[in-house]
Design an enzyme around this catalytic site. Structure first.
Site, PDB file in Angstrom:
ATOM      1  N   SER A  70       4.561  -2.123   9.770  1.00 34.91           N
ATOM      2  CA  SER A  70       5.691  -1.888   8.684  1.00 34.91           C
ATOM      3  C   SER A  70       6.691  -2.979   8.932  1.00 34.91           C
ATOM      4  O   SER A  70       6.599  -3.949   8.702  1.00 34.91           O
ATOM      5  CB  SER A  70       5.988  -0.530   8.499  1.00 34.91           C
ATOM      6  OG  SER A  70       4.691   0.187   8.194  1.00 34.91           O
ATOM      7  N   ASP A  96       8.681  -4.083   2.630  1.00 33.73           N
ATOM      8  CA  ASP A  96       8.812  -4.265   4.102  1.00 33.73           C
ATOM      9  C   ASP A  96       7.302  -4.997   4.648  1.00 33.73           C
ATOM     10  O   ASP A  96       6.823  -5.494   3.382  1.00 33.73           O
ATOM     11  CB  ASP A  96       8.729  -2.966   4.872  1.00 33.73           C
ATOM     12  CG  ASP A  96       7.722  -1.957   4.190  1.00 33.73           C
ATOM     13  OD1 ASP A  96       7.053  -2.446   3.298  1.00 33.73           O
ATOM     14  OD2 ASP A  96       7.310  -1.156   5.091  1.00 33.73           O
ATOM     15  N   ASP A 152       4.481  -4.402   5.202  1.00 36.65           N
ATOM     16  CA  ASP A 152       3.060  -3.938   4.739  1.00 36.65           C
ATOM     17  C   ASP A 152       3.378  -3.464   3.419  1.00 36.65           C
ATOM     18  O   ASP A 152       2.351  -2.831   2.758  1.00 36.65           O
ATOM     19  CB  ASP A 152       2.413  -2.984   5.609  1.00 36.65           C
ATOM     20  CG  ASP A 152       3.086  -1.471   5.561  1.00 36.65           C
ATOM     21  OD1 ASP A 152       4.320  -1.604   5.434  1.00 36.65           O
ATOM     22  OD2 ASP A 152       2.373  -0.688   6.094  1.00 36.65           O
ATOM     23  N   ASP A 162       4.263  -0.918   1.879  1.00 38.57           N
ATOM     24  CA  ASP A 162       4.356   0.476   1.516  1.00 38.57           C
ATOM     25  C   ASP A 162       5.792   0.995   0.973  1.00 38.57           C
ATOM     26  O   ASP A 162       5.854   2.442   0.595  1.00 38.57           O
ATOM     27  CB  ASP A 162       3.752   1.326   2.600  1.00 38.57           C
ATOM     28  CG  ASP A 162       4.283   1.298   3.802  1.00 38.57           C
ATOM     29  OD1 ASP A 162       5.496   0.900   3.766  1.00 38.57           O
ATOM     30  OD2 ASP A 162       3.971   2.098   4.796  1.00 38.57           O
TER      31      ASP A 162
END
Length: 452
Positions: free
Chosen positions: A102, A243, A245, A247
């Protein structure tokens, strides 16, 4: 064996804490734990990753572990975590795996797991996987041979399929809106600019040239300075930072001010209430959300349910109660009608929809929440349970709560992974919040001094 799973999967320094051997063992354990009991067909796993160089190594280990346990694997390449969750559900796979840490810096990496349907794992399933990892370390697992070994296939159009899904959720076009998107040199670099453009927005993409080493490097949701400057420079209506990833989301208004997850949740809650889609007129957030969010929602007739920290606990409450919106102050926003997990690009689209529908600026929409000053002190301790539960500490917390009344609150939370007790205080002024927080923190330190 120590606890492997944190609040969002397994994380560590790639090739040091998080080794290929551990990745392989986790993949085998996950396949055995999450695969359907009907073994008339091989289990199916979807595997994706973010842009970290170490993801190539860890992906190879995960694929080897899954196939050695008899699971077929569909590799989807570099995609956001919510895209992998979406494709896991679409493929009716038994599990999904994402190699990502992340917002963490590049040397770190992680393994996130999804069950069938693209849902995050409850604590009890994580514990079963951990137990299986420990068992397999001492006892050979049942290895298929010949035709029983899993096969590997590559999905080449996963990004297109995901973007089409995102755009299909948008009820109106976004023409007339200009957005700067910071892709964190991560998994959003390909899909986020495309999704926003296909929905009609004018897009300026920054930090969208990942090289395997620059993910989250002074960019993305944890470093929005460049985004602030770009929004002002390009005269954009807003900025969106993802961020590594993708999410979660942090937004920036036209004048460069940050709009955090609490404010985004409030904007979306009001939009959904007005559209009649906010189930039970209820929003789910964690205990870390600012008291200003609760006060704002109460004033608008919206109930707020609080959960433990971690978007998976928000997800559990949403699913258990059949609710339609939840999230975290950090910007993980969950809209179960469209996604099984937090999705930053989906959130960005629907934030812009509210702007387009109302004709209001992001700053005006965000002003519904007046954030109270919030001070957080991470106190190193010898024993986090003792530090948080000591009688002197509890007595001081009660005294502070009575002192603050409805204009503030105190949250004492032992860290789930580190020898820390987190002391968070909100009050009418920052000076009051800091004075109370430091007072409690000193008692926590005295109750359980940190070991050197």
């Amino acid at each position: 064996m120590g606890r492997l799973f944190g609040t969002d999967g397994v994380r560590g320094r790639a090739n040091a804490d998080l080794t290929p051997e551990l990745a392989l063992a986790l993949a085998v354990a996950a396949a055995h734990t999450l695969a359907e009991t009907d073994r008339s067909h091989p289990p199916l796993a979807v595997v994706g990753r973010d842009t970290r160089a170490s993801g190539e190594m860890l992906e190879a280990a995960v694929v080897a572990g899954l196939t050695s346990a008899g699971a077929n694997v569909v590799r989807v390449g570099v995609l956001p975590t919510p895209a992998v969750a979406f494709l896991t559900a679409e493929a009716k796979a038994d599990l999904g795996v994402v190699l990502s840490a992340s917002h963490n810096p590049m040397p770190d990496n992680g393994i996130k797991l999804f069950a069938a349907g693209g849902h995050k794992l409850p604590d009890e399933i994580e514990m079963r996987i951990e137990a299986a990892v420990e068992t397999n370390a001492t006892t050979a697992w049942d290895r298929p041979v010949g035709a029983g070994i899993g096969r590997v296939h590559d999905l080449l159009d996963g990004a297109d399929h995901y973007v089409q899904h995102l755009v299909s959720t948008v009820p109106q076009r976004l023409e007339g809106l200009k957005v700067v998107v910071d892709c964190a040199n991560g998994a959003a670099a390909e899909v986020a600019p495309v999704a926003y453009r296909e929905a009609g927005a004018e897009v300026v993409a920054i930090h969208a040239e990942p090289n395997g080493l620059n993910i989250n490097d002074e960019c993305g949701s944890n470093h929005i300075e460049a985004l602030r400057e770009a929004v002002v420079e390009h005269g954009a209506h807003l900025g969106i930072a993802h961020d590594g990833d993708a999410d979660r989301i942090v937004a920036v208004s036209a004048d460069g001010d940050e709009v955090d997850g609490d404010q985004v949740m409030a904007i979306l809650a009001l939009a959904m209430r007005d559209a009649g889609t906010l189930t039970q007129d209820t929003l789910v957030a964690t205990v870390m959300s600012n008291l200003g969010l609760r006060l704002a929602m109460s004033a608008q007739g919206i109930r707020l349910i609080e959960t433990k920290v971690g978007d998976r606990y928000v997800l559990e409450e949403l699913r258990a109660s059949g609710l339609a919106l939840g999230g975290e102050q950090s910007g993980h926003i969950v809209m179960p009608a469209h996604a099984t997990t937090g999705d930053g690009v989906l959130t960005g689209l629907h934030l812009m929809v509210r702007m387009a529908a109302t004709g209001k600026s992001l700053a005006e929409l965000a002003s519904v929440v007046t954030k109270l000053p919030q001070v957080l002190i991470n106190v190193p301790v010898g024993d986090r349970t003792v530090g948080a539960a000591a009688p002197a500490v509890r007595a001081e917390v009660e005294r502070a709560e009575a002192e603050l009344g409805e204009t503030g609150r105190v949250l004492l939370r032992p860290s789930g992974t580190e020898p820390l007790v987190r002391v968070m205080v909100e009050a009418a002024t920052e000076a009051t919040a800091r004075e109370v927080a430091e007072r409690i923190a000193e008692l926590v330190r005295a109750a359980s001094p940190a070991t050197s």
